[in-house]
Write an enzyme that holds these catalytic residues in place. Structure first.
Site, PDB file in Angstrom:
ATOM      1  N   LYS A  41      48.333  19.053  39.648  1.00 14.58           N
ATOM      2  CA  LYS A  41      49.060  19.488  38.401  1.00 14.58           C
ATOM      3  C   LYS A  41      50.281  20.590  39.106  1.00 14.58           C
ATOM      4  O   LYS A  41      51.328  20.311  38.577  1.00 14.58           O
ATOM      5  CB  LYS A  41      48.160  20.362  37.405  1.00 14.58           C
ATOM      6  CG  LYS A  41      47.366  19.525  36.452  1.00 14.58           C
ATOM      7  CD  LYS A  41      46.642  20.418  35.435  1.00 14.58           C
ATOM      8  CE  LYS A  41      45.779  19.425  34.599  1.00 14.58           C
ATOM      9  NZ  LYS A  41      44.880  20.186  33.654  1.00 14.58           N
ATOM     10  N   ASP A  60      40.757  29.116  43.157  1.00 19.76           N
ATOM     11  CA  ASP A  60      40.526  29.624  41.790  1.00 19.76           C
ATOM     12  C   ASP A  60      39.916  31.140  41.972  1.00 19.76           C
ATOM     13  O   ASP A  60      38.472  31.187  42.275  1.00 19.76           O
ATOM     14  CB  ASP A  60      39.612  28.982  40.900  1.00 19.76           C
ATOM     15  CG  ASP A  60      39.487  29.522  39.418  1.00 19.76           C
ATOM     16  OD1 ASP A  60      39.942  30.430  39.138  1.00 19.76           O
ATOM     17  OD2 ASP A  60      38.513  28.967  38.757  1.00 19.76           O
ATOM     18  N   ASN A  85      48.917  36.993  41.258  1.00 20.18           N
ATOM     19  CA  ASN A  85      49.714  36.676  40.137  1.00 20.18           C
ATOM     20  C   ASN A  85      49.118  35.696  39.163  1.00 20.18           C
ATOM     21  O   ASN A  85      49.526  35.911  37.787  1.00 20.18           O
ATOM     22  CB  ASN A  85      51.057  35.976  40.468  1.00 20.18           C
ATOM     23  CG  ASN A  85      52.002  35.170  39.157  1.00 20.18           C
ATOM     24  OD1 ASN A  85      52.326  36.140  38.441  1.00 20.18           O
ATOM     25  ND2 ASN A  85      51.845  33.811  38.948  1.00 20.18           N
ATOM     26  N   SER A 136      51.441  42.904  37.361  1.00 15.67           N
ATOM     27  CA  SER A 136      50.701  43.414  36.055  1.00 15.67           C
ATOM     28  C   SER A 136      51.573  42.915  34.891  1.00 15.67           C
ATOM     29  O   SER A 136      51.932  41.805  34.710  1.00 15.67           O
ATOM     30  CB  SER A 136      50.688  44.928  36.301  1.00 15.67           C
ATOM     31  OG  SER A 136      49.906  45.498  35.234  1.00 15.67           O
ATOM     32  N   TYR A 150      43.696  42.282  26.916  1.00 19.91           N
ATOM     33  CA  TYR A 150      44.619  41.656  27.838  1.00 19.91           C
ATOM     34  C   TYR A 150      45.175  43.267  28.639  1.00 19.91           C
ATOM     35  O   TYR A 150      45.083  43.179  29.572  1.00 19.91           O
ATOM     36  CB  TYR A 150      45.761  41.261  27.414  1.00 19.91           C
ATOM     37  CG  TYR A 150      46.882  40.850  28.193  1.00 19.91           C
ATOM     38  CD1 TYR A 150      46.673  39.975  29.324  1.00 19.91           C
ATOM     39  CD2 TYR A 150      48.017  41.495  27.843  1.00 19.91           C
ATOM     40  CE1 TYR A 150      47.569  39.809  30.089  1.00 19.91           C
ATOM     41  CE2 TYR A 150      49.096  41.290  28.853  1.00 19.91           C
ATOM     42  CZ  TYR A 150      48.891  40.325  30.005  1.00 19.91           C
ATOM     43  OH  TYR A 150      50.330  40.087  30.740  1.00 19.91           O
ATOM     44  N   LYS A 154      44.617  44.814  32.417  1.00 18.76           N
ATOM     45  CA  LYS A 154      45.918  45.254  33.344  1.00 18.76           C
ATOM     46  C   LYS A 154      45.600  46.494  33.906  1.00 18.76           C
ATOM     47  O   LYS A 154      46.047  47.086  34.906  1.00 18.76           O
ATOM     48  CB  LYS A 154      47.125  44.667  32.615  1.00 18.76           C
ATOM     49  CG  LYS A 154      47.344  43.212  32.597  1.00 18.76           C
ATOM     50  CD  LYS A 154      47.681  42.607  33.961  1.00 18.76           C
ATOM     51  CE  LYS A 154      47.988  40.982  33.568  1.00 18.76           C
ATOM     52  NZ  LYS A 154      48.149  40.335  34.951  1.00 18.76           N
ATOM     53  N   THR A 185      59.040  32.414  30.321  1.00 21.45           N
ATOM     54  CA  THR A 185      58.181  31.299  31.201  1.00 21.45           C
ATOM     55  C   THR A 185      57.115  30.712  30.090  1.00 21.45           C
ATOM     56  O   THR A 185      57.396  30.891  29.106  1.00 21.45           O
ATOM     57  CB  THR A 185      57.215  32.226  32.160  1.00 21.45           C
ATOM     58  OG1 THR A 185      56.401  33.122  31.377  1.00 21.45           O
ATOM     59  CG2 THR A 185      58.137  33.014  33.117  1.00 21.45           C
TER      60      THR A 185
END
Length: 299
Positions: A41, A60, A85, A136, A150, A154, A185
């Site tokens: 992919k 992973d 990332n 981050s 989330y 972070k 993105t």
């Protein structure tokens, strides 16, 4: 004198800011290893990576064997720059989010990054140099509804890197925390929401008509619609600035990216200062009272 060629290992390299970092580093003449969960992919999503000399690595960070895989990559490629990332955002209210969903979020965003850092550190220490870069989020300066899991992931991994900086700086290892604002993105397309409430757009009935519905629903809309004009960040510009900071050096721990991130940071710092001033007198009054020379406690 020719610039020093360094080897970069970038997780989440197939799209978004990770992809842009890879291309910027390759364009600067460096060797780049792009870590991804699915090489096939990734090759389709980022075809210019291999053309420019990049090497794909199937890895992973969320898997239990990730530390061994990162260590193998470090030994094979002699990594100088680690860029963490890889990650995703879980969008859901605190009450609506299951414990398992919080654990999954932490496993990728927190433990995945930490596994990579701990695996490469012994080798970076041995050669007395290295760069560790954490991607981050500018959301750490905000507390919007539906972002609890989330932002917690972070903030937790940022805290690790803050302490890490003070542990490894004297060993020749640099640490950089990158905090992007809103960039153009596919970030929203990879967001997850509470599985129990998929039929009601990610929130329970008790939160209908509230800020949770507004914020969670907004993310659901972005998943299937073109990015709104309010999102203006250019990921390629971000990638170039991150690579520039590593190559040229930086005298800061945090690199903020995007006017919206700057605005959020200024607002949060202002709020913290207001809390400091509002509670300063209380804070200054809580020490143990010292005894006077006569043995009588001072008033």
């Amino acid at each position: 004198m020719a610039p020093l060629i360094t080897t970069w290992l970038v997780t989440g390299a197939s799209s978004g800011i990770g992809q842009s970092i890879c291309i910027a580093a390759l364009d600067a003449g460096h060797r780049v290893i792009g870590a991804t969960r699915d090489v096939t992919k990734a090759q389709g999503a980022n075809p210019s990576f291999a053309v420019k000399g990049g090497l794909w690595l199937q890895l992973d960070p969320a898997r239990p064997d990730a530390p061994d895989r990162f260590a193998e990559a470090q030994i094979k490629y002699d990594v100088d720059v680690l860029v963490n990332n890889a990650g995703y955002a879980f969008i859901g209210g605190v009450e609506d989010t299951s414990e398992e969903e919080v654990q999954d979020q932490m496993n990728v965003n927190f433990w995945g990054a930490l596994r990579a850092v701990r695996a490469v550190l012994p080798y970076m220490r041995a050669k007395g140099r290295g760069h560790i870069v954490l991607i981050s989020s500018g959301a750490t300066y905000m507390s919007p509804p539906g972002r609890g899991a989330y932002i917690a992931s972070k903030l937790a991994i940022e805290a690790i890197h803050e302490c890490l900086k003070n542990e490894v700086e004297e060993l020749g290892i640099k640490v950089l925390i990158v905090q992007p604002g809103s960039f153009r993105t596919s970030w929203a397309a990879h967001c997850k929401s509470p599985a129990a409430y998929q039929d009601t757009r990610g929130f329970s009935e008790g939160y209908r008509g509230t800020a949770v519905e507004q914020w969670v629903g907004m993310t659901q809309n972005i998943k299937t619609a073109p990015l709104p004009d309010v999102i203006k960040g250019d990921p390629d510009k971000a990638g170039r600035e991150i690579v520039k900071a590593v190559i040229e050096g930086h005298g800061y721990l945090r690199l903020l990216l995007g006017p919206d991130c700057v605005q959020a940071a200024e607002q949060r710092l202002g709020e913290r200062y207001q809390d400091l001033e509002a509670t300063r007198a209380i804070a200054m009054s809580t020490d143990v009272e010292e005894a006077t020379p006569s043995g009588i406690a001072s008033p």
